[in-house]
Design an enzyme around this catalytic site. Structure first.
Site, PDB file in Angstrom:
ATOM      1  N   LYS A 132       0.830  -1.206   0.000  1.00 33.06           N
ATOM      2  CA  LYS A 132       0.000   0.000   0.000  1.00 33.06           C
ATOM      3  C   LYS A 132       0.865   1.257   0.000  1.00 33.06           C
ATOM      4  CE  LYS A 132      -1.471   2.251   3.410  1.00 33.06           C
ATOM      5  NZ  LYS A 132      -2.031   2.726   4.707  1.00 33.06           N
ATOM      6  N   ASP A 141      -6.235   0.929   0.956  1.00 30.89           N
ATOM      7  CA  ASP A 141      -6.285   1.149   2.401  1.00 30.89           C
ATOM      8  C   ASP A 141      -7.648   0.684   2.922  1.00 30.89           C
ATOM      9  OD1 ASP A 141      -8.110   3.098   1.697  1.00 30.89           O
ATOM     10  OD2 ASP A 141      -7.168   4.689   2.877  1.00 30.89           O
TER      11      ASP A 141
END
Length: 212
Positions: A121, A139
């Site tokens: 991420k 996320d």
């Protein structure tokens, strides 16, 4: 499994609301974005921006961060939460950048994810916002929205990223993540989504949402 057309319909619907977005984390270099992203775990963006203002005044680049004692880093970032672990990762990351990458932030997923404290991420944020290399950060907002809307049925960020990448043109990946996050913060709240004022409700399956 959602079609490419369904993915594009969602993107277009959100784009009408939020347009082209940029990362809200303040930074003046790829390294500073890397640091800010590391600090943003379980911490609000506005808090991160307050902390990095002080941190970058004394350690704006990998070399200066590597020389800063871990205890001093921890003192500066204390209000970010998880500060002990984050301070150790920041120090180790800066030292690795200096020792193995000539003080520069690498721009491949494979290299970025070898850095302490950096997962897919975070690496995707750096790739997309610092280097303009397509990346789709997944996320908690992105995960929740795509499952709630019904485009995916999976909680694995890596699988969600792969599914999106297969259905959406690369040039849209970074902004798609940004506009999903904006919608998650402004409208599609985790506990109480504002479905009554959501313009993409017609294409949303509203998984896990109780009817009012």
């Amino acid at each position: 499994m959602a079609s490419s057309a369904q993915w594009r319909k969602l993107y277009d619907g959100l784009y009408k609301l939020y347009g082209d977005c940029t990362c809200p984390l303040k930074h003046a270099s790829p390294f500073q974005l890397l640091v800010a992203v590391m600090l943003s775990a379980q911490c609000r963006d506005d808090r991160v921006n307050e902390v990095t203002k002080e941190l970058f005044a004394v350690a704006p680049d990998p070399a200066s961060m590597a020389e800063l004692p871990v205890e001093r880093i921890a003192e500066i970032i204390r209000t970010c939460g998880l500060y002990r672990n984050k301070s150790e990762n920041l120090s180790a990351c800066a030292k690795k950048l200096v020792d193995e990458f000539g003080g520069e932030v690498p721009h491949t997923m494979e290299e970025l994810t070898t850095l302490p404290g950096i997962g897919r991420k975070s690496a995707n944020v750096v790739l997309g916002d610092a280097f303009k290399i397509p990346g789709f950060p997944v996320d908690t907002h992105v995960n929740r929205l795509l499952n709630r809307i019904g485009l995916v049925d999976c909680d694995d960020p890596v699988k969600i990223e792969a599914e999106q990448n297969a259905k959406v043109p690369p040039e849209l990946w970074s902004n798609f993540s940004h506009i999903l996050i904006q919608h998650g913060r402004r409208v599609c709240d985790a506990r109480k989504p504002a479905c009554d004022r959501c313009t993409i409700r017609p294409i949303c399956k509203r998984r896990g949402v109780k009817d009012k």
